[in-house]
Design an enzyme around this catalytic site. Sequence first.
Site, short mmCIF file in Angstrom:
data_model
loop_
_atom_site.label_atom_id
_atom_site.label_comp_id
_atom_site.label_asym_id
_atom_site.label_seq_id
_atom_site.Cartn_x
_atom_site.Cartn_y
_atom_site.Cartn_z
N ASP A 13 57.02 66.96 52.64
CA ASP A 13 56.72 66.00 53.88
C ASP A 13 57.09 64.53 53.32
OD1 ASP A 13 55.57 65.29 56.26
OD2 ASP A 13 53.59 64.52 55.14
N MET A 14 56.98 63.81 54.38
CA MET A 14 57.61 62.59 54.02
C MET A 14 56.52 61.37 53.84
SD MET A 14 60.74 60.17 55.44
CE MET A 14 59.90 59.71 57.26
N ASP A 15 55.78 61.19 55.03
CA ASP A 15 54.53 60.06 55.12
C ASP A 15 53.21 60.38 54.22
OD1 ASP A 15 55.57 57.81 57.15
OD2 ASP A 15 55.95 59.85 58.07
N ASP A 75 50.33 66.69 52.55
CA ASP A 75 48.97 65.68 52.17
C ASP A 75 48.02 65.66 53.72
OD1 ASP A 75 50.51 64.13 54.00
OD2 ASP A 75 49.36 62.40 53.57
N LYS A 89 54.65 69.75 63.66
CA LYS A 89 53.59 70.27 62.83
C LYS A 89 52.35 70.45 63.64
CE LYS A 89 55.98 68.74 58.54
NZ LYS A 89 55.80 67.92 57.23
#
Length: 218
Positions: A11-13, A170, A145
Amino acid sequence: MKQKIEAVIFDMDGVIIDSEAIWKRAEQEVFSSVGVELSSELCELTQAMTTAAVTRFWYERFPWKEKSLTEVEYSVIERVADLIRDEGTAIDGVERFIRDIKHRGYKIGLATNSPAMLIPVVLEKLGISDYFDAIASAEHEPEGKPNPSVYSSVIKKLGLTPATCVAIEDSLSGLVAARKAGMKTIAIVNGAHASAEFGIADLIVNHYGELDLKTENY
């Protein structure tokens, strides 16, 4: 028979870049400018949404007239991009971890609910663009998502099967998406208290220093 993990999809953030405060600041500035009255309670409901969904969420509660939803959404994205370029920092340990798994032959993917235009901004800011073999944004999927489609897209681009990929997330919505896609999951809590909801993950770690794929203990 347990299949060998061949790829790690991030995931990124909150997983690659520490961006929660950046998003909050950008949304506060932009939505307030068109008359939205943001509250911490309602903001919590929007945390896992795509930017388009967040914009619709606020418009339905505080409809504005001066700008279109698309214009407001793009203003948020542009402000986030500017703040990332100026102030963005990597999640502690992620750069070393990515370099290590790339050196050891794992393929690396990125699956995010964030808009596609922010992906190169983040990867270039952190100097890790060259490590990624496949990327996808939920902006180009039917749903974000917890729908698994963004993960399925990255797996397809990597030319692998879900059973050979592990996701690092997260958030609960991200973990649900990855599990629905048929992947193993790792929850990284970055020093925060691990929510009981994270129990759906195959492995929970506090930070990247605790994570060693050599053991594949998930």
